[in-house]
Design a protein around this motif. Sequence first.
Motif: not given
Length: 89
Positions: A25-27, A55-56, A61-62, A79-80
């Motif tokens: 999801a982040t990528l 937390r990691l 990410t921002s 996701p940021g």
Amino acid sequence: PSTSGTQQTLKFRGARSFRARLVLATLAKRRITISGIRERSETPGLRADEACFLRLLDKITSGSSVRINDTGTTLSYAPGYLVGGTVEH
């Protein structure tokens, strides 16, 4: 997974592939909701290692957003942007 549009929130159920879902999801910069996380277990919800992983992700990410319900059985993640540099975790 279910989705009703190309950029709608992807919805998953259960804790299976928890980390992989969050990484992908982040990528892909896609919002996800994971419900039913160990809801029938004697210890329902997120485990300590999964909370640590969240937390990691927040640190690398921002602008990411994580919402967890009171019982820890439902998680919403937006996701940021991935940021570079050194991370202390």
